[in-house]
Design a protein around this motif. Sequence first.
Motif, PDB file in Angstrom:
ATOM      1  N   TRP A   1       0.948  -1.233   0.163  1.00  0.00           N
ATOM      2  CA  TRP A   1      -0.046   0.021   0.028  1.00  0.00           C
ATOM      3  C   TRP A   1       0.711   1.350   0.147  1.00  0.00           C
ATOM      4  O   TRP A   1       0.345   2.432  -0.470  1.00  0.00           O
ATOM      5  CB  TRP A   1      -1.032  -0.156   1.330  1.00  0.00           C
ATOM      6  N   GLU A   2       2.204   1.220   0.339  1.00  0.00           N
ATOM      7  CA  GLU A   2       3.031   2.314   0.473  1.00  0.00           C
ATOM      8  C   GLU A   2       3.610   2.348  -0.791  1.00  0.00           C
ATOM      9  O   GLU A   2       4.955   3.119  -0.755  1.00  0.00           O
ATOM     10  CB  GLU A   2       3.945   2.346   1.606  1.00  0.00           C
ATOM     11  N   ASN A   3       3.816   1.347  -1.640  1.00  0.00           N
ATOM     12  CA  ASN A   3       4.464   1.155  -2.932  1.00  0.00           C
ATOM     13  C   ASN A   3       5.945   1.203  -2.951  1.00  0.00           C
ATOM     14  O   ASN A   3       6.783   1.792  -3.606  1.00  0.00           O
ATOM     15  CB  ASN A   3       4.078   2.420  -3.957  1.00  0.00           C
TER      16      ASN A   3
ATOM     17  N   GLU B   1       3.508   6.464 -14.083  1.00  0.00           N
ATOM     18  CA  GLU B   1       2.970   5.281 -13.461  1.00  0.00           C
ATOM     19  C   GLU B   1       3.196   5.387 -11.970  1.00  0.00           C
ATOM     20  O   GLU B   1       2.185   4.819 -11.471  1.00  0.00           O
ATOM     21  CB  GLU B   1       3.375   4.283 -14.396  1.00  0.00           C
ATOM     22  N   VAL B   2       4.441   5.526 -11.701  1.00  0.00           N
ATOM     23  CA  VAL B   2       4.522   5.536 -10.203  1.00  0.00           C
ATOM     24  C   VAL B   2       3.702   6.369  -9.340  1.00  0.00           C
ATOM     25  O   VAL B   2       3.073   5.910  -8.412  1.00  0.00           O
ATOM     26  CB  VAL B   2       5.967   5.705  -9.929  1.00  0.00           C
ATOM     27  N   LEU B   3       3.462   7.768  -9.898  1.00  0.00           N
ATOM     28  CA  LEU B   3       2.497   8.298  -9.250  1.00  0.00           C
ATOM     29  C   LEU B   3       1.077   8.051  -9.009  1.00  0.00           C
ATOM     30  O   LEU B   3       0.661   7.867  -8.001  1.00  0.00           O
ATOM     31  CB  LEU B   3       2.615   9.757 -10.268  1.00  0.00           C
ATOM     32  N   LEU B   4       0.485   7.481 -10.266  1.00  0.00           N
ATOM     33  CA  LEU B   4      -0.643   6.866 -10.159  1.00  0.00           C
ATOM     34  C   LEU B   4      -0.801   5.560  -9.338  1.00  0.00           C
ATOM     35  O   LEU B   4      -1.848   5.334  -8.666  1.00  0.00           O
ATOM     36  CB  LEU B   4      -1.263   6.552 -11.614  1.00  0.00           C
ATOM     37  N   GLU B   5       0.346   4.744  -9.534  1.00  0.00           N
ATOM     38  CA  GLU B   5       0.353   3.468  -8.364  1.00  0.00           C
ATOM     39  C   GLU B   5       0.427   3.933  -6.870  1.00  0.00           C
ATOM     40  O   GLU B   5      -0.464   3.446  -6.088  1.00  0.00           O
ATOM     41  CB  GLU B   5       1.385   2.654  -8.897  1.00  0.00           C
ATOM     42  N   THR B   6       1.337   4.991  -6.829  1.00  0.00           N
ATOM     43  CA  THR B   6       1.229   5.742  -5.275  1.00  0.00           C
ATOM     44  C   THR B   6      -0.173   6.222  -4.842  1.00  0.00           C
ATOM     45  O   THR B   6      -0.592   5.723  -3.908  1.00  0.00           O
ATOM     46  CB  THR B   6       2.162   6.851  -5.360  1.00  0.00           C
ATOM     47  N   PHE B   7      -0.987   6.734  -5.694  1.00  0.00           N
ATOM     48  CA  PHE B   7      -2.269   7.137  -5.316  1.00  0.00           C
ATOM     49  C   PHE B   7      -3.145   6.196  -5.287  1.00  0.00           C
ATOM     50  O   PHE B   7      -3.851   5.878  -4.079  1.00  0.00           O
ATOM     51  CB  PHE B   7      -3.021   8.028  -6.085  1.00  0.00           C
ATOM     52  N   MET B   8      -3.106   5.108  -6.059  1.00  0.00           N
ATOM     53  CA  MET B   8      -4.108   3.886  -6.000  1.00  0.00           C
ATOM     54  C   MET B   8      -3.941   3.234  -4.876  1.00  0.00           C
ATOM     55  O   MET B   8      -4.971   2.532  -4.262  1.00  0.00           O
ATOM     56  CB  MET B   8      -3.997   3.134  -7.360  1.00  0.00           C
TER      57      MET B   8
ATOM     58  N   SER C   1     -14.183   4.845  -3.743  1.00  0.00           N
ATOM     59  CA  SER C   1     -12.926   5.005  -4.063  1.00  0.00           C
ATOM     60  C   SER C   1     -12.605   4.488  -5.588  1.00  0.00           C
ATOM     61  O   SER C   1     -11.825   5.275  -6.171  1.00  0.00           O
ATOM     62  CB  SER C   1     -11.937   4.061  -3.008  1.00  0.00           C
ATOM     63  N   ASN C   2     -13.302   3.491  -6.022  1.00  0.00           N
ATOM     64  CA  ASN C   2     -13.097   3.273  -7.487  1.00  0.00           C
ATOM     65  C   ASN C   2     -13.462   4.548  -8.289  1.00  0.00           C
ATOM     66  O   ASN C   2     -12.758   4.529  -9.319  1.00  0.00           O
ATOM     67  CB  ASN C   2     -13.885   2.101  -7.742  1.00  0.00           C
ATOM     68  N   VAL C   3     -14.533   5.025  -7.989  1.00  0.00           N
ATOM     69  CA  VAL C   3     -14.816   6.372  -8.893  1.00  0.00           C
ATOM     70  C   VAL C   3     -13.892   7.469  -8.892  1.00  0.00           C
ATOM     71  O   VAL C   3     -13.349   7.981 -10.163  1.00  0.00           O
ATOM     72  CB  VAL C   3     -16.204   6.890  -8.264  1.00  0.00           C
TER      73      VAL C   3
END
Length: 394
Positions: A268-270, A317-324, A381-383
């Motif tokens: 979760w903390e990537n 991609e890392v940015l979006l993964e970090t948020f996800m 969250s999915n939205v």
Amino acid sequence: MDKKLNLYSIASSAYVHIPFCRRRCFYCDFPIFVVGDRARGETSGTISQYVELLIQEISITQSFGQPLKTIFFGGGTPSLLAVDQLQQILAALERRFGILPGAEISMEIDPGTFDLAHIAGYRSLGVNRVSLGVQAFQAELLKVAGRSHTIADIFAAVELVRKVEIPELSLDLISGLPHQSLGDWQDSLTKVVAIAPTHISIYDLTIEPGTAFGRYYQPGASPLPTDETTVQMYQMAQQALTSAGYEHYEISNYAQPGHQCQHNRVYWENRPYYGFGMGAASYIDGKRFTRPRKTKEYYQWVEAGCVVDCEVTATNEVLLETFMLGLRLAEGMSLAALAVEFGTEKVEQIYQFLQPYFDKGWVEIVNGRLRLTDPQGFLFSNVVLAELFAEFGE
């Protein structure tokens, strides 16, 4: 290698996939191998061969960073392993990477798949956290889901875990099963609270293509509960478990204070982690890699030397993964840390984009951390994430 990439290389966690199951549950799309109701590691040549290949993979994997702080045996059904097989895998990890004293060593176990000798043996090897796949406390729902255990098996498994004094016990439940009523769900919540494990995971059923459920049911159609009912189930769980003293620390996870799953926090903390075994994923040196999901291909890959060829994950991609991943946590993410990692301008852009969700009460900033609200933000969250990916994905 630049300084930033070095941070992605400092791995101190490992996931080990044990793919064997007595049967395939009707909702499961994990990479598993069905061995039948009688096979165990002590008697199955298939399991023994896999353990040998797994150890071979571990032995030729490059070591990055520090000794292991967390190890997670998932599956599949790791509790089908013989004690000496688990010992061999842990010894291989120790030789290759080192294991810190007191490391969190988690193991997924299923009711009815182990006895006192097995669980005592696992405990003696350092397993200090187990995740018990309960899923439901109604016999008819266990049958609907394709589970092999009984209600009696659940309580017997809990008793065995506590008899050998494994300190961390997590129970898994699934909401949204076919024919599952609100009364069934309340009954399961009442029973899990009465057992009082240190940790509880609540998963909402997802109908995956290629599974038995994917063939039987259409998402949102009867006999699956309606979306309104599954929302009620989520809210019921949040109320029942937080009232019982559990912290809702992640969208699907609750823990007594001081008992969060440290291994899952790595995801979760990537942060970087090793993965081993059929279908397992790694995130090392800024690269993500998933091993072959089918038995034959995985065996061929190991025998060929475990050659990995993948690109460094792009910054965006890392940015979006970090948020996800980070927005799954109740504490959310530090805005200051995000600004250091990705730049103040990018963080400001995302802040402005999220403004409508602040207005809806789904997103908030508390003590400099961006987070989803509980339960409304978690429910939607999915939205929020889908809109983020649509806006900032490239």
